[in-house]
Scaffold this motif. Structure first.
Motif, PDB file in Angstrom:
ATOM      1  N   ASP A 299       0.809  -1.207   0.000  1.00  0.00           N
ATOM      2  CA  ASP A 299       0.000   0.000   0.000  1.00  0.00           C
ATOM      3  C   ASP A 299       0.850   1.268   0.000  1.00  0.00           C
ATOM      4  O   ASP A 299       0.403   2.309  -0.463  1.00  0.00           O
ATOM      5  N   GLU A 300       2.059   1.177   0.546  1.00  0.00           N
ATOM      6  CA  GLU A 300       2.937   2.339   0.644  1.00  0.00           C
ATOM      7  C   GLU A 300       3.917   2.436  -0.524  1.00  0.00           C
ATOM      8  O   GLU A 300       4.781   3.301  -0.521  1.00  0.00           O
ATOM      9  N   GLY A 301       3.807   1.533  -1.489  1.00  0.00           N
ATOM     10  CA  GLY A 301       4.677   1.586  -2.655  1.00  0.00           C
ATOM     11  C   GLY A 301       6.041   0.950  -2.452  1.00  0.00           C
ATOM     12  O   GLY A 301       6.932   1.129  -3.270  1.00  0.00           O
ATOM     13  N   ILE A 302       6.213   0.207  -1.376  1.00  0.00           N
ATOM     14  CA  ILE A 302       7.487  -0.469  -1.116  1.00  0.00           C
ATOM     15  C   ILE A 302       7.444  -1.836  -1.782  1.00  0.00           C
ATOM     16  O   ILE A 302       6.544  -2.632  -1.514  1.00  0.00           O
ATOM     17  N   PRO A 303       8.397  -2.125  -2.690  1.00  0.00           N
ATOM     18  CA  PRO A 303       8.367  -3.420  -3.365  1.00  0.00           C
ATOM     19  C   PRO A 303       8.657  -4.558  -2.380  1.00  0.00           C
ATOM     20  O   PRO A 303       9.567  -4.472  -1.566  1.00  0.00           O
ATOM     21  N   VAL A 304       7.853  -5.601  -2.458  1.00  0.00           N
ATOM     22  CA  VAL A 304       8.005  -6.771  -1.603  1.00  0.00           C
ATOM     23  C   VAL A 304       8.190  -7.983  -2.508  1.00  0.00           C
ATOM     24  O   VAL A 304       7.574  -8.078  -3.570  1.00  0.00           O
ATOM     25  N   THR A 305       9.038  -8.902  -2.085  1.00  0.00           N
ATOM     26  CA  THR A 305       9.246 -10.141  -2.832  1.00  0.00           C
ATOM     27  C   THR A 305       9.055 -11.320  -1.887  1.00  0.00           C
ATOM     28  O   THR A 305       8.975 -11.152  -0.673  1.00  0.00           O
ATOM     29  N   LEU A 306       9.010 -12.500  -2.443  1.00  0.00           N
ATOM     30  CA  LEU A 306       8.924 -13.721  -1.662  1.00  0.00           C
ATOM     31  C   LEU A 306      10.109 -14.579  -2.057  1.00  0.00           C
ATOM     32  O   LEU A 306      10.362 -14.794  -3.243  1.00  0.00           O
ATOM     33  N   SER A 307      10.843 -15.048  -1.063  1.00  0.00           N
ATOM     34  CA  SER A 307      12.006 -15.883  -1.348  1.00  0.00           C
ATOM     35  C   SER A 307      12.291 -16.759  -0.138  1.00  0.00           C
ATOM     36  O   SER A 307      11.614 -16.669   0.879  1.00  0.00           O
ATOM     37  N   THR A 308      13.273 -17.614  -0.273  1.00  0.00           N
ATOM     38  CA  THR A 308      13.728 -18.425   0.846  1.00  0.00           C
ATOM     39  C   THR A 308      15.166 -18.056   1.128  1.00  0.00           C
ATOM     40  O   THR A 308      15.962 -17.858   0.213  1.00  0.00           O
ATOM     41  N   ASP A 309      15.497 -17.943   2.390  1.00  0.00           N
ATOM     42  CA  ASP A 309      16.846 -17.554   2.786  1.00  0.00           C
ATOM     43  C   ASP A 309      17.746 -18.777   2.865  1.00  0.00           C
ATOM     44  O   ASP A 309      18.811 -18.813   2.284  1.00  0.00           O
ATOM     45  N   ASP A 310      17.309 -19.780   3.586  1.00  0.00           N
ATOM     46  CA  ASP A 310      18.113 -20.977   3.811  1.00  0.00           C
ATOM     47  C   ASP A 310      17.161 -22.172   3.916  1.00  0.00           C
ATOM     48  O   ASP A 310      16.813 -22.595   5.021  1.00  0.00           O
ATOM     49  N   PRO A 311      16.701 -22.694   2.759  1.00  0.00           N
ATOM     50  CA  PRO A 311      15.678 -23.744   2.778  1.00  0.00           C
ATOM     51  C   PRO A 311      15.984 -24.930   3.697  1.00  0.00           C
ATOM     52  O   PRO A 311      15.117 -25.337   4.462  1.00  0.00           O
ATOM     53  N   PRO A 312      17.195 -25.510   3.690  1.00  0.00           N
ATOM     54  CA  PRO A 312      17.431 -26.656   4.591  1.00  0.00           C
ATOM     55  C   PRO A 312      17.316 -26.266   6.079  1.00  0.00           C
ATOM     56  O   PRO A 312      16.750 -27.006   6.874  1.00  0.00           O
ATOM     57  N   PHE A 313      17.803 -25.105   6.425  1.00  0.00           N
ATOM     58  CA  PHE A 313      17.763 -24.678   7.816  1.00  0.00           C
ATOM     59  C   PHE A 313      16.332 -24.435   8.282  1.00  0.00           C
ATOM     60  O   PHE A 313      15.939 -24.817   9.379  1.00  0.00           O
ATOM     61  N   PHE A 314      15.530 -23.772   7.434  1.00  0.00           N
ATOM     62  CA  PHE A 314      14.166 -23.431   7.810  1.00  0.00           C
ATOM     63  C   PHE A 314      13.148 -24.509   7.421  1.00  0.00           C
ATOM     64  O   PHE A 314      11.966 -24.373   7.709  1.00  0.00           O
ATOM     65  N   GLY A 315      13.592 -25.556   6.736  1.00  0.00           N
ATOM     66  CA  GLY A 315      12.710 -26.653   6.383  1.00  0.00           C
ATOM     67  C   GLY A 315      11.592 -26.258   5.433  1.00  0.00           C
ATOM     68  O   GLY A 315      10.451 -26.686   5.602  1.00  0.00           O
ATOM     69  N   THR A 316      11.920 -25.460   4.451  1.00  0.00           N
ATOM     70  CA  THR A 316      10.897 -25.016   3.500  1.00  0.00           C
ATOM     71  C   THR A 316      11.513 -24.892   2.114  1.00  0.00           C
ATOM     72  O   THR A 316      12.707 -25.094   1.936  1.00  0.00           O
ATOM     73  N   ASP A 317      10.687 -24.588   1.155  1.00  0.00           N
ATOM     74  CA  ASP A 317      11.159 -24.264  -0.187  1.00  0.00           C
ATOM     75  C   ASP A 317      10.217 -23.202  -0.755  1.00  0.00           C
ATOM     76  O   ASP A 317       9.207 -22.862  -0.133  1.00  0.00           O
ATOM     77  N   LEU A 318      10.542 -22.692  -1.917  1.00  0.00           N
ATOM     78  CA  LEU A 318       9.774 -21.582  -2.474  1.00  0.00           C
ATOM     79  C   LEU A 318       8.326 -21.977  -2.780  1.00  0.00           C
ATOM     80  O   LEU A 318       7.410 -21.200  -2.537  1.00  0.00           O
ATOM     81  N   ASN A 319       8.128 -23.184  -3.290  1.00  0.00           N
ATOM     82  CA  ASN A 319       6.755 -23.627  -3.559  1.00  0.00           C
ATOM     83  C   ASN A 319       5.916 -23.623  -2.287  1.00  0.00           C
ATOM     84  O   ASN A 319       4.763 -23.193  -2.296  1.00  0.00           O
ATOM     85  N   ARG A 320       6.483 -24.114  -1.215  1.00  0.00           N
ATOM     86  CA  ARG A 320       5.758 -24.130   0.060  1.00  0.00           C
ATOM     87  C   ARG A 320       5.455 -22.700   0.531  1.00  0.00           C
ATOM     88  O   ARG A 320       4.371 -22.419   1.041  1.00  0.00           O
ATOM     89  N   GLU A 321       6.394 -21.800   0.357  1.00  0.00           N
ATOM     90  CA  GLU A 321       6.177 -20.417   0.788  1.00  0.00           C
ATOM     91  C   GLU A 321       5.076 -19.740  -0.032  1.00  0.00           C
ATOM     92  O   GLU A 321       4.285 -18.968   0.501  1.00  0.00           O
ATOM     93  N   TYR A 322       5.007 -20.035  -1.327  1.00  0.00           N
ATOM     94  CA  TYR A 322       3.911 -19.494  -2.143  1.00  0.00           C
ATOM     95  C   TYR A 322       2.570 -20.038  -1.662  1.00  0.00           C
ATOM     96  O   TYR A 322       1.588 -19.313  -1.566  1.00  0.00           O
ATOM     97  N   ARG A 323       2.520 -21.331  -1.386  1.00  0.00           N
ATOM     98  CA  ARG A 323       1.289 -21.947  -0.901  1.00  0.00           C
ATOM     99  C   ARG A 323       0.867 -21.298   0.424  1.00  0.00           C
ATOM    100  O   ARG A 323      -0.291 -20.973   0.628  1.00  0.00           O
ATOM    101  N   ARG A 324       1.825 -21.081   1.325  1.00  0.00           N
ATOM    102  CA  ARG A 324       1.515 -20.450   2.613  1.00  0.00           C
ATOM    103  C   ARG A 324       1.060 -19.006   2.417  1.00  0.00           C
ATOM    104  O   ARG A 324       0.153 -18.545   3.105  1.00  0.00           O
TER     105      ARG A 324
END
Length: 84
Positions: free
Chosen positions: A1-26
């Motif tokens: 809403d404030e014009g700040i660009p936001v992205t979705l990514s994973t920082d350290d998939p093995p450490f956090f137990g996730t991947d990009l597909n899972r993050e999109y689903r969430r």
């Protein structure tokens, strides 16, 4: 809403137990982001990534082309078409 660009990514998939597909689903299921909003997240990543400008533009074109093909195959409306 404030014009700040936001992205979705994973920082350290093995450490956090996730991947990009899972993050999109969430982002969709838990946060409630629409397909349009997720599409924008992807475009933001391409627009504001650290790759050189020519490569970012090429990737954006490819993303748009593949997105159009996917929409044609699924019958989903194009991003932004729900906005009026």
């Amino acid at each position: 809403d404030e014009g700040i660009p936001v992205t979705l990514s994973t920082d350290d998939p093995p450490f956090f137990g996730t991947d990009l597909n899972r993050e999109y689903r969430r982002a969709h299921d838990e946060v409630g982001l629409s397909l349009d909003e997720i599409w924008q997240l992807d475009l933001n990543g391409l627009r504001h990534g650290l790759a050189e400008t020519g490569l970012r533009r090429k990737l954006m074109r490819e993303f748009e082309e593949e997105g159009k093909k996917l929409l044609e195959q699924t019958g989903l409306p194009p991003p932004g078409s729900a906005r009026a």
